[in-house]
Design an enzyme around this catalytic site. Structure first.
Site, mmCIF file in Angstrom:
data_model
loop_
_atom_site.group_PDB
_atom_site.id
_atom_site.type_symbol
_atom_site.label_atom_id
_atom_site.label_comp_id
_atom_site.label_asym_id
_atom_site.label_seq_id
_atom_site.Cartn_x
_atom_site.Cartn_y
_atom_site.Cartn_z
ATOM 1 N N GLY A 12 -17.172 37.953 55.438
ATOM 2 C CA GLY A 12 -16.788 38.907 56.481
ATOM 3 C C GLY A 12 -16.055 40.137 55.988
ATOM 4 C CG HIS A 109 -30.808 44.433 52.669
ATOM 5 N ND1 HIS A 109 -30.916 43.064 52.780
ATOM 6 C CD2 HIS A 109 -31.480 44.770 51.535
ATOM 7 C CE1 HIS A 109 -31.644 42.604 51.773
ATOM 8 N NE2 HIS A 109 -31.996 43.618 51.006
#
Ligand code: GRF
Length: 188
Positions: A12, A109
């Site tokens: 995270g 990504h």
């Protein structure tokens, strides 16, 4: 002020970059919900620290992906979420979410798409021996790591330490995600 959601499955660090930017006004939005598919993931602790409401679930508690995505959509609507930011969410999003939030789901990504799609992009690019690495932020559609590109940033790396490379990728991801989400919520 807009309400966004962040979906994550792991550490995270991108969630935290977005949460910090929402807290200090660099992003003019609030995170109304953090969605996580792994109860033990560290992102849950980060969300608690920022006081962000979470929906953490176990996919195997549901009969199907459509079932848990319907539950996610219900909670997103309840929280008034307008934009979804995937940040290390290791699941393919299906039509239930895509149809509920058309053109309003984005992903980060760790490669220069369309090169090195999939879950091991950094290791794959490193193993291939490329000399320019990077990060892509794109809209999410039904195709893995497909969807229109919103932002990309590249950097050269010719070293031989994949750990060092990973740290460099994260250092590029965090400001790029913050800038891109800030731009989107501002309608630019
Ligand atoms: C990031 O590298 C992101 O690009 C990819 O998954 C990783 C998540 O890292 N989709 P973190 O959980 O945000 O630290």
């Amino acid at each position: 002020m807009k309400t966004i959601a962040v979906f994550a499955s792991g550490s995270g660090s991108n969630f935290e970059a977005l949460a910090a930017a929402c807290a200090d006004g660099r992003i003019d939005a609030r995170i109304g919900l953090m969605v996580c598919d792994r109860p033990g993931a560290y992102v849950n602790e980060r969300a608690a620290r920022y006081g962000v409401p979470t929906f953490t679930f176990r996919p195997k508690d549901y009969a199907s992906k459509a079932d848990y995505e319907r539950e996610i959509v219900r909670r997103l609507r309840e929280a008034g979420v307008e934009l979804i930011c995937l940040a290390g969410y290791m699941r393919i999003v299906s039509d239930v979410l895509l149809e509920a939030y058309p053109e309003r789901i984005i992903n980060i990504h760790p490669s220069l798409l369309p090169a090195f799609k999939g879950a091991h992009a950094i290791a794959d690019a490193f193993a291939y021996g490329v000399k320019v690495f990077g990060v892509t932020i794109h809209y999410v559609n039904g195709e893995l790591d497909g969807g229109r590109i919103l932002a990309q940033r590249a950097f050269p790396y010719e070293g031989d330490d994949v750990g060092e490379l990973e740290a460099m990728v994260h250092a590029v991801e965090h400001p790029l995600y913050v800038e891109t989400v800030a731009r989107l919520v501002a309608g630019r």
